[in-house]
Write a protein that holds these residues in place. Sequence first.
Motif, PDB file in Angstrom:
ATOM      1  N   THR A   1     -12.628  11.684   9.166  1.00  0.00           N
ATOM      2  CA  THR A   1     -13.489  10.588   9.626  1.00  0.00           C
ATOM      3  C   THR A   1     -13.440   9.378   8.705  1.00  0.00           C
ATOM      4  O   THR A   1     -14.276   8.482   8.815  1.00  0.00           O
ATOM      5  N   GLY A   2     -12.477   9.342   7.786  1.00  0.00           N
ATOM      6  CA  GLY A   2     -12.386   8.223   6.866  1.00  0.00           C
ATOM      7  C   GLY A   2     -12.124   6.912   7.578  1.00  0.00           C
ATOM      8  O   GLY A   2     -11.362   6.849   8.552  1.00  0.00           O
ATOM      9  N   SER A   3     -12.752   5.843   7.096  1.00  0.00           N
ATOM     10  CA  SER A   3     -12.549   4.514   7.678  1.00  0.00           C
ATOM     11  C   SER A   3     -12.792   3.475   6.599  1.00  0.00           C
ATOM     12  O   SER A   3     -13.863   3.438   5.983  1.00  0.00           O
ATOM     13  N   VAL A   4     -11.798   2.623   6.350  1.00  0.00           N
ATOM     14  CA  VAL A   4     -11.932   1.623   5.292  1.00  0.00           C
ATOM     15  C   VAL A   4     -11.797   0.201   5.804  1.00  0.00           C
ATOM     16  O   VAL A   4     -12.039  -0.750   5.079  1.00  0.00           O
ATOM     17  N   SER A   5     -11.396   0.050   7.066  1.00  0.00           N
ATOM     18  CA  SER A   5     -11.308  -1.260   7.691  1.00  0.00           C
ATOM     19  C   SER A   5     -11.185  -1.061   9.196  1.00  0.00           C
ATOM     20  O   SER A   5     -11.079   0.074   9.682  1.00  0.00           O
ATOM     21  N   ASN A   6     -11.191  -2.167   9.932  1.00  0.00           N
ATOM     22  CA  ASN A   6     -11.103  -2.067  11.395  1.00  0.00           C
ATOM     23  C   ASN A   6      -9.747  -1.575  11.873  1.00  0.00           C
ATOM     24  O   ASN A   6      -9.626  -1.070  12.992  1.00  0.00           O
ATOM     25  N   ASP A   7      -8.718  -1.722  11.040  1.00  0.00           N
ATOM     26  CA  ASP A   7      -7.383  -1.302  11.488  1.00  0.00           C
ATOM     27  C   ASP A   7      -6.814  -0.154  10.663  1.00  0.00           C
ATOM     28  O   ASP A   7      -5.613   0.081  10.656  1.00  0.00           O
ATOM     29  N   SER A   8      -7.666   0.578   9.953  1.00  0.00           N
ATOM     30  CA  SER A   8      -7.193   1.760   9.246  1.00  0.00           C
ATOM     31  C   SER A   8      -7.254   2.964  10.176  1.00  0.00           C
ATOM     32  O   SER A   8      -8.014   2.984  11.138  1.00  0.00           O
ATOM     33  N   SER A   9      -6.463   3.983   9.883  1.00  0.00           N
ATOM     34  CA  SER A   9      -6.448   5.189  10.706  1.00  0.00           C
ATOM     35  C   SER A   9      -6.606   6.408   9.818  1.00  0.00           C
ATOM     36  O   SER A   9      -5.965   6.505   8.765  1.00  0.00           O
ATOM     37  N   PRO A  10      -7.497   7.354  10.195  1.00  0.00           N
ATOM     38  CA  PRO A  10      -7.730   8.538   9.349  1.00  0.00           C
ATOM     39  C   PRO A  10      -6.469   9.387   9.210  1.00  0.00           C
ATOM     40  O   PRO A  10      -5.618   9.430  10.095  1.00  0.00           O
ATOM     41  N   GLU A  11      -6.360  10.071   8.081  1.00  0.00           N
ATOM     42  CA  GLU A  11      -5.277  11.020   7.861  1.00  0.00           C
ATOM     43  C   GLU A  11      -5.811  12.180   7.026  1.00  0.00           C
ATOM     44  O   GLU A  11      -6.698  12.011   6.194  1.00  0.00           O
ATOM     45  N   ILE A  12      -5.274  13.350   7.267  1.00  0.00           N
ATOM     46  CA  ILE A  12      -5.725  14.525   6.524  1.00  0.00           C
ATOM     47  C   ILE A  12      -4.677  14.998   5.529  1.00  0.00           C
ATOM     48  O   ILE A  12      -4.939  15.906   4.747  1.00  0.00           O
ATOM     49  N   ASN A  13      -3.500  14.373   5.547  1.00  0.00           N
ATOM     50  CA  ASN A  13      -2.425  14.746   4.626  1.00  0.00           C
ATOM     51  C   ASN A  13      -1.906  13.509   3.901  1.00  0.00           C
ATOM     52  O   ASN A  13      -0.881  12.939   4.280  1.00  0.00           O
ATOM     53  N   PRO A  14      -2.598  13.056   2.865  1.00  0.00           N
ATOM     54  CA  PRO A  14      -2.106  11.891   2.129  1.00  0.00           C
ATOM     55  C   PRO A  14      -0.776  12.212   1.452  1.00  0.00           C
ATOM     56  O   PRO A  14      -0.478  13.377   1.168  1.00  0.00           O
ATOM     57  N   THR A  15      -0.006  11.191   1.193  1.00  0.00           N
ATOM     58  CA  THR A  15       1.287  11.384   0.540  1.00  0.00           C
ATOM     59  C   THR A  15       1.088  11.840  -0.904  1.00  0.00           C
ATOM     60  O   THR A  15       0.538  11.108  -1.717  1.00  0.00           O
ATOM     61  N   TYR A  16       1.501  13.069  -1.218  1.00  0.00           N
ATOM     62  CA  TYR A  16       1.419  13.515  -2.603  1.00  0.00           C
ATOM     63  C   TYR A  16       2.388  12.684  -3.430  1.00  0.00           C
ATOM     64  O   TYR A  16       3.397  12.162  -2.931  1.00  0.00           O
ATOM     65  N   ARG A  17       2.097  12.552  -4.709  1.00  0.00           N
ATOM     66  CA  ARG A  17       2.933  11.687  -5.541  1.00  0.00           C
ATOM     67  C   ARG A  17       2.673  11.964  -7.021  1.00  0.00           C
ATOM     68  O   ARG A  17       1.679  12.599  -7.389  1.00  0.00           O
ATOM     69  N   ALA A  18       3.536  11.443  -7.838  1.00  0.00           N
ATOM     70  CA  ALA A  18       3.328  11.435  -9.281  1.00  0.00           C
ATOM     71  C   ALA A  18       3.541  10.015  -9.784  1.00  0.00           C
ATOM     72  O   ALA A  18       4.317   9.242  -9.199  1.00  0.00           O
ATOM     73  N   ASP A  19       2.823   9.651 -10.828  1.00  0.00           N
ATOM     74  CA  ASP A  19       3.015   8.371 -11.523  1.00  0.00           C
ATOM     75  C   ASP A  19       2.670   7.143 -10.697  1.00  0.00           C
ATOM     76  O   ASP A  19       3.294   6.094 -10.846  1.00  0.00           O
ATOM     77  N   GLY A  20       1.692   7.281  -9.822  1.00  0.00           N
ATOM     78  CA  GLY A  20       1.150   6.117  -9.131  1.00  0.00           C
ATOM     79  C   GLY A  20      -0.136   5.676  -9.811  1.00  0.00           C
ATOM     80  O   GLY A  20      -0.471   6.102 -10.918  1.00  0.00           O
ATOM     81  N   THR A  21      -0.887   4.791  -9.143  1.00  0.00           N
ATOM     82  CA  THR A  21      -2.197   4.369  -9.644  1.00  0.00           C
ATOM     83  C   THR A  21      -3.242   4.574  -8.557  1.00  0.00           C
ATOM     84  O   THR A  21      -2.929   4.615  -7.367  1.00  0.00           O
ATOM     85  N   LEU A  22      -4.490   4.706  -8.990  1.00  0.00           N
ATOM     86  CA  LEU A  22      -5.630   4.860  -8.092  1.00  0.00           C
ATOM     87  C   LEU A  22      -6.690   3.876  -8.569  1.00  0.00           C
ATOM     88  O   LEU A  22      -7.092   3.912  -9.734  1.00  0.00           O
ATOM     89  N   THR A  23      -7.144   3.002  -7.686  1.00  0.00           N
ATOM     90  CA  THR A  23      -8.057   1.936  -8.097  1.00  0.00           C
ATOM     91  C   THR A  23      -9.325   1.952  -7.258  1.00  0.00           C
ATOM     92  O   THR A  23      -9.262   1.944  -6.024  1.00  0.00           O
ATOM     93  N   TYR A  24     -10.462   1.965  -7.944  1.00  0.00           N
ATOM     94  CA  TYR A  24     -11.753   1.924  -7.259  1.00  0.00           C
ATOM     95  C   TYR A  24     -12.079   0.499  -6.816  1.00  0.00           C
ATOM     96  O   TYR A  24     -11.947  -0.450  -7.595  1.00  0.00           O
ATOM     97  N   VAL A  25     -12.512   0.369  -5.556  1.00  0.00           N
ATOM     98  CA  VAL A  25     -12.953  -0.912  -5.008  1.00  0.00           C
ATOM     99  C   VAL A  25     -14.330  -0.708  -4.386  1.00  0.00           C
ATOM    100  O   VAL A  25     -14.502   0.149  -3.517  1.00  0.00           O
ATOM    101  N   PRO A  26     -15.353  -1.467  -4.813  1.00  0.00           N
ATOM    102  CA  PRO A  26     -16.712  -1.254  -4.313  1.00  0.00           C
ATOM    103  C   PRO A  26     -16.949  -1.869  -2.938  1.00  0.00           C
ATOM    104  O   PRO A  26     -16.213  -2.755  -2.488  1.00  0.00           O
ATOM    105  N   GLY A  27     -18.001  -1.369  -2.260  1.00  0.00           N
ATOM    106  CA  GLY A  27     -18.505  -2.023  -1.062  1.00  0.00           C
ATOM    107  C   GLY A  27     -17.841  -1.649   0.239  1.00  0.00           C
ATOM    108  O   GLY A  27     -18.356  -1.987   1.314  1.00  0.00           O
TER     109      GLY A  27
END
Length: 585
Positions: free
Chosen positions: A226-252
Amino acid sequence: MRLPLVVALLTTLYTSVYAQQNQPNPCFRWSGQVALANAPNGTGNSTSTLWYYGGEAATQQGQTTGLWTNALVALDLSKDWPTGTPAISLVQADNGNYSSPPAVALGALWASADGTKLYQYGGEFSDSPSVSPPVNEIYAYTIASGTWDVVETTGDTILRAAEGSTAVAPLIGTNGENMAYYFSGHEDDHTVNGWSNQVPRLYLSSLVQFDLGSLATKNFSSYSATGSVSNDSSPEINPTYRADGTLTYVPGYGTGGHGILVAIGGATDTAYVDNSVLDVFDIGAGGWTKQATLGNTIGSRVNHCAVRGTAKVHGVENSHIIVYGGQKLNQSDRDSAMYILSLPSYTWTFVGDDLPSQPTGRAGHQCAISGDQLIVMGGYLGSDIACDQPGIYVYNVSSSSWTNQFVTGTQFSTPAIVANITGGIGSGTSESGSGSATGGDGSQDPDTSGSTTSSSTGTSGDGTSNSGGGSKTNIGAIVGGVVGGIALLALLGLLVFFLLRKKKKEKEEAASTASNGGLTGFPYEKTLAGSGSPPSSGYRESHDQPYYASDDVEDETRNMEAAFGSHLVPKRTLRVTNPEVMGDD
């Protein structure tokens, strides 16, 4: 042989091989962990000091052993300093015991909400000399007392992972504490106690959550749809696994406005991650989404860094993720490219890769943001650099320029280069990096925005005109408006004509491309020209599947251009965790 005896022998070997690293300013440092918190004596505030823990450090080019360290250094952000002589100090030297606190690279360092404690999780242990990882534990460093302690956690049992992407969401944990996250990465014989070197490396698609208030861990191995982050995003249950990327918190953003985590870059065992469509975690829903982006998309890369600042423009909170450097597709190119991802439009902007006074291209560096000052520490460089000392650089986000001076007490403001996207330039206090998030969600910041275009009348802090004058009708202005309106209609007519002509031409080109096997589908479904097939199913395999890495990929991919779906199989030294020979290009 009993395990305690083995650990003791390995510790002795590690200590005997360990080389003096000239902390706090070795010739090279990379793959450490950073967070903003209080000053070393416990004073100041949660943004007064940039802490750098562990990683790898070398005294000279070509050093291949004795690199891992558990030294702790602090960079003072409460005063100005030149980049040539930064205000950095050694708080704790390497103690020669790799297991406590853990001498690891590419783990996480998380700051508490009040800036009094640092928490360390994950990371990879030395491979030269090779040491056996101890049992996984989260450590806490109390800044005022200068002591490390093992944290008595509750919740899910988690193993140690490395090369994951880490972030902190402020004040949403128990009793208003921070919530920390560690996404994906891998487990192997250099991270998990008792893991045989005959067992292949395991890539993870799970997300570890650590509540700094309750000290409870949670392992997300499955996700809400049920994830939703914008009007044109689409939910997914299998995110792309990865190594050596970044993860950034964005509020609101996201469900309930609890914020989102934006994953950028990294690589799987078969391909580099395409950044035209991003995996974004909706914290409120506990689920991932796919989010398409616009603009000049950043190319595929690993071991870059990313920070975020938020500024209110015309009543709208605009967040900007600044991404710097990294290692590109052919494994030897490390660049100084700077990109910005602007939200809510999710638009990429290429700032430049040949800016005046920019440092040498690097990967495995760490970044933090303080006001409009982006601080870069360390990085893995090529063999043409004899020594990168002190290896600390400052980039002014507002003016998009590298400087030779850190200036304290500044405030984040919209980078001028993206003002056309936001519709103005504002300022704000909400910022985040890999190990800390400060300034709250920015919702209470005043709106200081103005127009992107200059005007003789000027603009006030709330975006209103400062032209002054009375309330009389200006005849000249009315006439000018009528003439301008007629001219505008004529221009619109011409624009419609050219758009129709362009559309016809594009249809003809599309038909031609289709007949020649071109790229098709949505951005994240691109296939190689003429291949006729998407990336293999291994690109989204479950986190519990083992993968083997090729030992020949460096030669196979040298001088190749980045292309999503190229089915590369990065070898272990693709990323900067275990360089076989430092600086080997």
